[in-house]
Design a protein around this motif. Structure first.
Motif, PDB file in Angstrom:
ATOM      1  N   TRP A  33     136.761  47.834  28.126  1.00  0.00           N
ATOM      2  CA  TRP A  33     136.370  48.458  29.381  1.00  0.00           C
ATOM      3  C   TRP A  33     135.868  49.855  29.053  1.00  0.00           C
ATOM      4  O   TRP A  33     136.567  50.636  28.414  1.00  0.00           O
ATOM      5  CB  TRP A  33     137.539  48.512  30.357  1.00  0.00           C
ATOM      6  N   CYS A  34     134.654  50.147  29.476  1.00  0.00           N
ATOM      7  CA  CYS A  34     134.004  51.413  29.139  1.00  0.00           C
ATOM      8  C   CYS A  34     133.592  52.148  30.413  1.00  0.00           C
ATOM      9  O   CYS A  34     133.104  51.528  31.358  1.00  0.00           O
ATOM     10  CB  CYS A  34     132.747  51.153  28.312  1.00  0.00           C
ATOM     11  N   PRO A  35     133.743  53.474  30.430  1.00  0.00           N
ATOM     12  CA  PRO A  35     133.241  54.258  31.563  1.00  0.00           C
ATOM     13  C   PRO A  35     131.730  54.085  31.670  1.00  0.00           C
ATOM     14  O   PRO A  35     131.023  54.044  30.654  1.00  0.00           O
ATOM     15  CB  PRO A  35     133.595  55.700  31.201  1.00  0.00           C
ATOM     16  N   SER A  36     131.250  53.979  32.898  1.00  0.00           N
ATOM     17  CA  SER A  36     129.822  53.758  33.136  1.00  0.00           C
ATOM     18  C   SER A  36     129.346  54.602  34.306  1.00  0.00           C
ATOM     19  O   SER A  36     130.116  54.916  35.207  1.00  0.00           O
ATOM     20  CB  SER A  36     129.569  52.285  33.476  1.00  0.00           C
ATOM     21  N   LEU A  37     128.083  54.939  34.256  1.00  0.00           N
ATOM     22  CA  LEU A  37     127.413  55.619  35.365  1.00  0.00           C
ATOM     23  C   LEU A  37     126.319  54.695  35.860  1.00  0.00           C
ATOM     24  O   LEU A  37     125.604  54.074  35.066  1.00  0.00           O
ATOM     25  CB  LEU A  37     126.802  56.940  34.913  1.00  0.00           C
ATOM     26  N   PHE A  38     126.189  54.611  37.176  1.00  0.00           N
ATOM     27  CA  PHE A  38     125.192  53.750  37.805  1.00  0.00           C
ATOM     28  C   PHE A  38     124.391  54.577  38.799  1.00  0.00           C
ATOM     29  O   PHE A  38     124.944  55.434  39.478  1.00  0.00           O
ATOM     30  CB  PHE A  38     125.894  52.595  38.527  1.00  0.00           C
ATOM     31  N   TRP A  39     123.087  54.322  38.869  1.00  0.00           N
ATOM     32  CA  TRP A  39     122.246  54.913  39.907  1.00  0.00           C
ATOM     33  C   TRP A  39     121.048  54.006  40.123  1.00  0.00           C
ATOM     34  O   TRP A  39     120.768  53.118  39.324  1.00  0.00           O
ATOM     35  CB  TRP A  39     121.789  56.333  39.545  1.00  0.00           C
ATOM     36  N   ASN A  40     120.394  54.206  41.259  1.00  0.00           N
ATOM     37  CA  ASN A  40     119.143  53.489  41.477  1.00  0.00           C
ATOM     38  C   ASN A  40     118.084  54.466  41.954  1.00  0.00           C
ATOM     39  O   ASN A  40     118.383  55.461  42.608  1.00  0.00           O
ATOM     40  CB  ASN A  40     119.303  52.287  42.414  1.00  0.00           C
TER      41      ASN A  40
ATOM     42  N   LYS B 146     130.759  60.283  22.009  1.00  0.00           N
ATOM     43  CA  LYS B 146     129.394  60.467  21.490  1.00  0.00           C
ATOM     44  C   LYS B 146     128.723  59.148  21.108  1.00  0.00           C
ATOM     45  O   LYS B 146     128.025  59.049  20.093  1.00  0.00           O
ATOM     46  CB  LYS B 146     129.390  61.439  20.322  1.00  0.00           C
ATOM     47  N   ARG B 147     128.924  58.122  21.943  1.00  0.00           N
ATOM     48  CA  ARG B 147     128.261  56.831  21.721  1.00  0.00           C
ATOM     49  C   ARG B 147     127.933  56.222  23.088  1.00  0.00           C
ATOM     50  O   ARG B 147     128.841  55.986  23.893  1.00  0.00           O
ATOM     51  CB  ARG B 147     129.161  55.908  20.908  1.00  0.00           C
ATOM     52  N   PHE B 148     126.626  55.974  23.338  1.00  0.00           N
ATOM     53  CA  PHE B 148     126.163  55.557  24.651  1.00  0.00           C
ATOM     54  C   PHE B 148     125.154  54.413  24.546  1.00  0.00           C
ATOM     55  O   PHE B 148     124.445  54.299  23.552  1.00  0.00           O
ATOM     56  CB  PHE B 148     125.481  56.739  25.372  1.00  0.00           C
ATOM     57  N   ARG B 149     125.098  53.607  25.607  1.00  0.00           N
ATOM     58  CA  ARG B 149     124.120  52.516  25.704  1.00  0.00           C
ATOM     59  C   ARG B 149     123.590  52.517  27.140  1.00  0.00           C
ATOM     60  O   ARG B 149     124.349  52.757  28.072  1.00  0.00           O
ATOM     61  CB  ARG B 149     124.789  51.182  25.394  1.00  0.00           C
ATOM     62  N   ALA B 150     122.303  52.222  27.312  1.00  0.00           N
ATOM     63  CA  ALA B 150     121.708  52.245  28.645  1.00  0.00           C
ATOM     64  C   ALA B 150     120.937  50.958  28.933  1.00  0.00           C
ATOM     65  O   ALA B 150     120.391  50.329  28.024  1.00  0.00           O
ATOM     66  CB  ALA B 150     120.775  53.437  28.776  1.00  0.00           C
ATOM     67  N   TYR B 151     120.926  50.585  30.217  1.00  0.00           N
ATOM     68  CA  TYR B 151     120.205  49.420  30.710  1.00  0.00           C
ATOM     69  C   TYR B 151     119.502  49.796  32.001  1.00  0.00           C
ATOM     70  O   TYR B 151     119.896  50.720  32.688  1.00  0.00           O
ATOM     71  CB  TYR B 151     121.158  48.271  31.064  1.00  0.00           C
ATOM     72  N   PHE B 152     118.511  49.008  32.369  1.00  0.00           N
ATOM     73  CA  PHE B 152     117.964  49.081  33.723  1.00  0.00           C
ATOM     74  C   PHE B 152     117.624  47.665  34.145  1.00  0.00           C
ATOM     75  O   PHE B 152     117.465  46.766  33.318  1.00  0.00           O
ATOM     76  CB  PHE B 152     116.754  50.017  33.815  1.00  0.00           C
ATOM     77  N   TYR B 153     117.545  47.465  35.447  1.00  0.00           N
ATOM     78  CA  TYR B 153     117.223  46.149  35.966  1.00  0.00           C
ATOM     79  C   TYR B 153     116.744  46.247  37.403  1.00  0.00           C
ATOM     80  O   TYR B 153     117.014  47.209  38.108  1.00  0.00           O
ATOM     81  CB  TYR B 153     118.419  45.196  35.859  1.00  0.00           C
ATOM     82  N   TYR B 154     116.000  45.218  37.781  1.00  0.00           N
ATOM     83  CA  TYR B 154     115.542  45.065  39.159  1.00  0.00           C
ATOM     84  C   TYR B 154     116.339  43.949  39.823  1.00  0.00           C
ATOM     85  O   TYR B 154     116.533  43.962  41.019  1.00  0.00           O
ATOM     86  CB  TYR B 154     114.043  44.771  39.205  1.00  0.00           C
TER      87      TYR B 154
ATOM     88  N   GLU C  76     132.907  46.065  31.517  1.00  0.00           N
ATOM     89  CA  GLU C  76     133.424  45.354  30.356  1.00  0.00           C
ATOM     90  C   GLU C  76     132.239  45.084  29.436  1.00  0.00           C
ATOM     91  O   GLU C  76     131.259  44.448  29.835  1.00  0.00           O
ATOM     92  CB  GLU C  76     134.103  44.056  30.766  1.00  0.00           C
ATOM     93  N   VAL C  77     132.325  45.600  28.206  1.00  0.00           N
ATOM     94  CA  VAL C  77     131.191  45.579  27.288  1.00  0.00           C
ATOM     95  C   VAL C  77     131.626  45.029  25.935  1.00  0.00           C
ATOM     96  O   VAL C  77     132.721  45.325  25.458  1.00  0.00           O
ATOM     97  CB  VAL C  77     130.635  47.021  27.106  1.00  0.00           C
ATOM     98  N   MET C  78     130.741  44.248  25.321  1.00  0.00           N
ATOM     99  CA  MET C  78     130.968  43.762  23.970  1.00  0.00           C
ATOM    100  C   MET C  78     130.603  44.883  23.012  1.00  0.00           C
ATOM    101  O   MET C  78     129.452  45.297  22.932  1.00  0.00           O
ATOM    102  CB  MET C  78     130.104  42.533  23.688  1.00  0.00           C
TER     103      MET C  78
END
Length: 139
Positions: A48-55, A69-77, A37-39
């Motif tokens: 609600w947006c499709p997302s891919l997760f990996w570590n 054709k619109r994407f946003r990315a994050y990373f976190y520890y 769920e993304v603003m």
């Protein structure tokens, strides 16, 4: 909340992600598909947006598809402290992937420099196994 359906990642987009990760880490990285769920902002509000997760290498990554054709990315520890690229969204998935991997690499290098400037670790503090994954843009 927006009820518009954002299309899932296409096979071509999945290939782009997998290829970029294999180039970065020198091996296949397992992807998890999810919905986040993304603003979206403006009149779109939350969606609600499709997302891919990996570590990999101790970091967790998420790429969210905000629309065609619109994407946003994050990373976190730690989930409560997410970091991004400083760009709200990308229209090219490859550019989004490279940017988030580069920002994470830069972040780790800065952390290492900061750690290297502290007093030396004792042998009991040293990790059991060194990180032998391929270098990436200066890490």
């Amino acid at each position: 909340m927006s009820h518009s359906k954002i299309p899932d990642f296409t096979e071509t987009e999945l290939w782009t992600v997998r290829s970029t990760l294999k180039e970065r880490y020198g091996r296949d990285i397992e992807l998890q598909m999810a919905d986040s769920e993304v603003m979206l902002g403006g009149a779109d509000g939350m969606a609600w947006c499709p997302s891919l997760f990996w570590n990999a290498k101790g970091a967790n990554f998420t790429v969210v598809k905000l629309g065609p054709k619109r994407f946003r990315a994050y990373f976190y520890y730690h989930p409560e402290h997410q970091l991004g690229t400083g760009i709200d969204s990308y229209d090219e998935l490859g550019e989004c992937m490279i940017s988030v991997l580069q920002v994470e690499s830069d972040h780790m290098r800065k952390q290492k420099i900061s750690t290297d400037q502290t007093p030396a670790q004792t042998d009991k503090d040293a990790p059991d196994k060194p990180d032998t994954s391929p270098l990436f843009w200066g890490d």
